[in-house]
Design a protein around this motif. Structure first.
Motif, PDB file in Angstrom:
ATOM      1  N   CYS A  24       0.853  -1.199   0.000  1.00 60.54           N
ATOM      2  CA  CYS A  24       0.000   0.000   0.000  1.00 60.54           C
ATOM      3  C   CYS A  24       0.883   1.241   0.000  1.00 60.54           C
ATOM      4  O   CYS A  24       1.742   1.405   0.868  1.00 60.54           O
ATOM      5  CB  CYS A  24      -0.913  -0.008   1.226  1.00 60.54           C
ATOM      6  N   VAL A  25       0.623   2.128  -0.997  1.00 60.27           N
ATOM      7  CA  VAL A  25       1.413   3.362  -1.076  1.00 60.27           C
ATOM      8  C   VAL A  25       0.597   4.569  -0.572  1.00 60.27           C
ATOM      9  O   VAL A  25       0.961   5.718  -0.801  1.00 60.27           O
ATOM     10  CB  VAL A  25       1.933   3.607  -2.518  1.00 60.27           C
ATOM     11  N   HIS A  26      -0.527   4.280   0.074  1.00 59.75           N
ATOM     12  CA  HIS A  26      -1.369   5.300   0.724  1.00 59.75           C
ATOM     13  C   HIS A  26      -1.910   6.347  -0.244  1.00 59.75           C
ATOM     14  O   HIS A  26      -2.100   7.496   0.123  1.00 59.75           O
ATOM     15  CB  HIS A  26      -0.603   5.988   1.868  1.00 59.75           C
ATOM     16  N   CYS A  27      -2.165   5.944  -1.486  1.00 57.17           N
ATOM     17  CA  CYS A  27      -2.646   6.923  -2.472  1.00 57.17           C
ATOM     18  C   CYS A  27      -4.105   7.308  -2.237  1.00 57.17           C
ATOM     19  O   CYS A  27      -4.548   8.379  -2.659  1.00 57.17           O
ATOM     20  CB  CYS A  27      -2.476   6.367  -3.888  1.00 57.17           C
ATOM     21  N   GLY A  28      -4.876   6.421  -1.614  1.00 59.45           N
ATOM     22  CA  GLY A  28      -6.280   6.730  -1.316  1.00 59.45           C
ATOM     23  C   GLY A  28      -7.233   6.503  -2.481  1.00 59.45           C
ATOM     24  O   GLY A  28      -8.421   6.832  -2.396  1.00 59.45           O
ATOM     25  N   CYS A  30      -8.584   3.951  -3.442  1.00 53.01           N
ATOM     26  CA  CYS A  30      -9.585   2.933  -3.126  1.00 53.01           C
ATOM     27  C   CYS A  30     -10.763   3.491  -2.327  1.00 53.01           C
ATOM     28  O   CYS A  30     -11.800   2.836  -2.197  1.00 53.01           O
ATOM     29  CB  CYS A  30      -8.933   1.817  -2.317  1.00 53.01           C
ATOM     30  N   ARG A  48      -7.415   2.281   3.192  1.00 52.57           N
ATOM     31  CA  ARG A  48      -6.115   2.854   3.585  1.00 52.57           C
ATOM     32  C   ARG A  48      -6.032   3.005   5.101  1.00 52.57           C
ATOM     33  O   ARG A  48      -5.022   2.659   5.720  1.00 52.57           O
ATOM     34  CB  ARG A  48      -5.944   4.220   2.907  1.00 52.57           C
ATOM     35  N   CYS A  85      -7.558  -0.699  -6.473  1.00 55.70           N
ATOM     36  CA  CYS A  85      -6.174  -0.402  -6.093  1.00 55.70           C
ATOM     37  C   CYS A  85      -5.185  -0.597  -7.245  1.00 55.70           C
ATOM     38  O   CYS A  85      -5.063  -1.692  -7.788  1.00 55.70           O
ATOM     39  CB  CYS A  85      -5.775  -1.316  -4.922  1.00 55.70           C
ATOM     40  N   PRO A  86      -4.439   0.461  -7.626  1.00 53.59           N
ATOM     41  CA  PRO A  86      -3.472   0.312  -8.720  1.00 53.59           C
ATOM     42  C   PRO A  86      -2.195  -0.409  -8.284  1.00 53.59           C
ATOM     43  O   PRO A  86      -1.376  -0.786  -9.122  1.00 53.59           O
ATOM     44  CB  PRO A  86      -3.179   1.757  -9.130  1.00 53.59           C
ATOM     45  N   SER A  87      -1.995  -0.579  -6.983  1.00 52.23           N
ATOM     46  CA  SER A  87      -0.752  -1.196  -6.499  1.00 52.23           C
ATOM     47  C   SER A  87      -0.893  -2.684  -6.207  1.00 52.23           C
ATOM     48  O   SER A  87       0.045  -3.307  -5.702  1.00 52.23           O
ATOM     49  CB  SER A  87      -0.289  -0.495  -5.213  1.00 52.23           C
ATOM     50  N   VAL A  89      -2.711  -4.295  -3.956  1.00 52.16           N
ATOM     51  CA  VAL A  89      -2.737  -4.694  -2.534  1.00 52.16           C
ATOM     52  C   VAL A  89      -3.699  -5.870  -2.343  1.00 52.16           C
ATOM     53  O   VAL A  89      -4.825  -5.830  -2.824  1.00 52.16           O
ATOM     54  CB  VAL A  89      -3.166  -3.488  -1.650  1.00 52.16           C
TER      55      VAL A  89
HETATM   56  S1  SF4 Z   1      -5.559   2.195  -3.576  1.00 51.75           S
HETATM   57 FE1  SF4 Z   1      -4.199   0.542  -2.881  1.00 51.75          FE
HETATM   58  S2  SF4 Z   1      -2.229   1.562  -2.554  1.00 51.75           S
HETATM   59 FE2  SF4 Z   1      -3.771   3.192  -2.645  1.00 51.75          FE
HETATM   60  S3  SF4 Z   1      -4.399   3.501  -0.494  1.00 51.75           S
HETATM   61 FE3  SF4 Z   1      -5.825   2.009  -1.355  1.00 51.75          FE
HETATM   62  S4  SF4 Z   1      -4.931   0.039  -0.832  1.00 51.75           S
HETATM   63 FE4  SF4 Z   1      -3.294   1.540  -0.566  1.00 51.75          FE
END
Ligand code: SF4
Ligand code: SF4
Length: 425
Positions: A24-28, A30, A48, A85-87, A89
């Protein structure tokens, strides 16, 4: 200076698969896909926020107090955040680990404990559920259900409201196929589930008959044990593994090429056996083979050896069951199948893939949030002007039907297998 490797830090508590937290890069991105965040607008009720919470507890920076447990409990496990989520997770795995940690380390209120124990002791065992429902059927036949509702405590009343009609749920609508499948046709087994085989068995039987009519060889599973999803989602990983082992044995014995379930949560649970049993040398290979054979009903029918004739007149809106769309990634196939039926007009609803609040046993343990989401879903359904809501999960069916009943709506809520059976008659 290079940043230290993640593995150089040992968490002080075994909350979940710790290294997965670092995806998780905390982009928000999601947040707006998360039903609980949409309702409460509280960061700790977002994916997040919950990931941050799990990490903080794991690292010993905060304690698992009532507040922290509450934010984790309120998660539906719908996995809408995974799709957004683009990462990449693996939120589902994180929350399953965290739930198990909460069960081991947090003492809930007495009412909460009783509710959860009742669900855990009854729902995975079809005979226990049948025994519990027998007196309710009698009450229903005597026309005393309304009287029972007035004297029942609030929690029981909420649970009664979710029950579908107890009559006629075990009968299929589709007629039996009279054409023998080709000897080399692929084999399919329909996993009947636990609650589904008691409250929605027509969906299992119709799935089997429709698959047979489409040219598949349908084999039976003996015996059918609960898939373990209820336990996985409520933090009881040990019993989930027991169920997984029993199913791996039975599914292997069936020799089926494809495994289908009328409940999308069961399909996803079976698809995850490979991961659930990864540390068990006696099971891991078979579990991998079983997991790789999970398919969904609509994709199988679109690829079917035969194409039986169907016709049905009606405006249909389709609700995406969370585990089907976010777990198995199946979004287009059911719509394609419905659109192929002459006479069916599909009208898309807003937020079709936002959880309806059913989420396994969530609507029994978290009725307030579940009801809020059911209302939102019903608003979106009513706005389409559809005659039918079609979906591929009995839990969503009960939840949405209960909300539409409360409004006096005559929109019919029908499982995809039952809808195809009606269209083939
Ligand atoms: S979209 Fe993915 S990476 Fe970004 S805050 Fe949510 S869980 Fe974390
Ligand atoms: S699983 Fe669903 S409710 Fe839980 S954080 Fe993800 S989107 Fe929100």
């Amino acid at each position: 200076m290079a940043s230290p490797a993640v593995t150089s830090f040992s968490p002080v508590r075994d909350v979940c698969d710790y290294e997965l937290l670092f995806d998780c890069v905390h982009c928000g991105l999601c947040a707006e896909a998360c039903p609980t965040y949409i309702v409460t607008r509280c960061e700790m009720d977002s994916p997040r926020g919950r990931i941050y919470l799990m990490k903080s507890i794991a690292e010993g920076r905060i304690e698992l107090d009532d507040d922290a447990a509450r934010h984790l409990d309120l998660c539906l496990g719908c996995r809408g955040c995974e799709t957004a989520c683009p990462s990449g997770v693996h939120y589902g795995r994180l929350i399953e680990g965290a739930r198990s940690f909460v069960e081991r380390n947090h003492r809930r209120s007495l009412v909460d404990r009783l509710k959860r124990r009742a669900v855990s002791a009854i729902f995975p065992y079809p005979n226990r559920l049948r025994m519990l429902l027998a007196p309710l059927k009698l009450v229903d036949r005597l026309g005393l259900t309304a009287a029972l509702r007035t004297i029942a405590p609030r929690t029981i009343r909420d649970w009664l409201d979710l029950l579908p009609s107890l009559e006629g749920r075990e009968r299929p609508l589709a007629s039996e196929s009279t054409v023998a499948p080709r000897a080399d046709a692929p084999t399919v087994v329909v996993h009947h589930g636990c609650v589904a085989q008691v409250l929605a068995n027509s969906e299992n039987l119709n799935s089997e008959r429709i698959l047979a009519a489409a040219g598949y060889r349908v084999v039976q599973l003996e015996p059918t044990a609960c898939c373990g999803a209820l336990d996985l989602h409520s933090g009881n990983a040990a019993r989930a593994r027991d169920f997984a082992r029993a199913n791996v044995r039975a599914l292997k014995k069936s020799g089926a090429d494809a495994i289908v379930s009328a409940a999308s949560g069961c399909s996803v649970a079976i698809e995850e056996y490979a991961d659930l049993l990864k540390d068990e040398p006696d099971f891991v290979e078979d579990a991998r083979a079983i997991s790789s054979r999970v398919r969904d009903l609509s994709s199988l029918l679109l690829d079917a050896p035969a194409n039986p004739k169907r016709e049905f007149r009606g405006r249909v809106t389709y609700h995406d069951a969370c585990h089907l769309v976010h777990g198995l990634g199946v979004r287009d196939a059911p719509r394609k199948l419905l659109a192929s039926i002459p006479g069916v007009t599909i009208v898309e609803m807003t937020e079709s893939d936002l959880c309806c609040g059913s989420a396994g046993s969530y609507n029994l343990t978290e009725p307030a949030m579940a009801r809020e989401l059911a209302r939102r879903k019903a608003d979106n359904i009513v706005a389409t002007g559809a005659d039918y809501v079609v979906l591929a999960n009995p839990g969503c069916e009960f939840q949405i039907a209960a909300e539409l009943r409360r409004r006096g709506s005559n929109i019919k809520v029908v499982h995809l297998a039952d809808f195809l059976a009606m269209a083939s008659r």
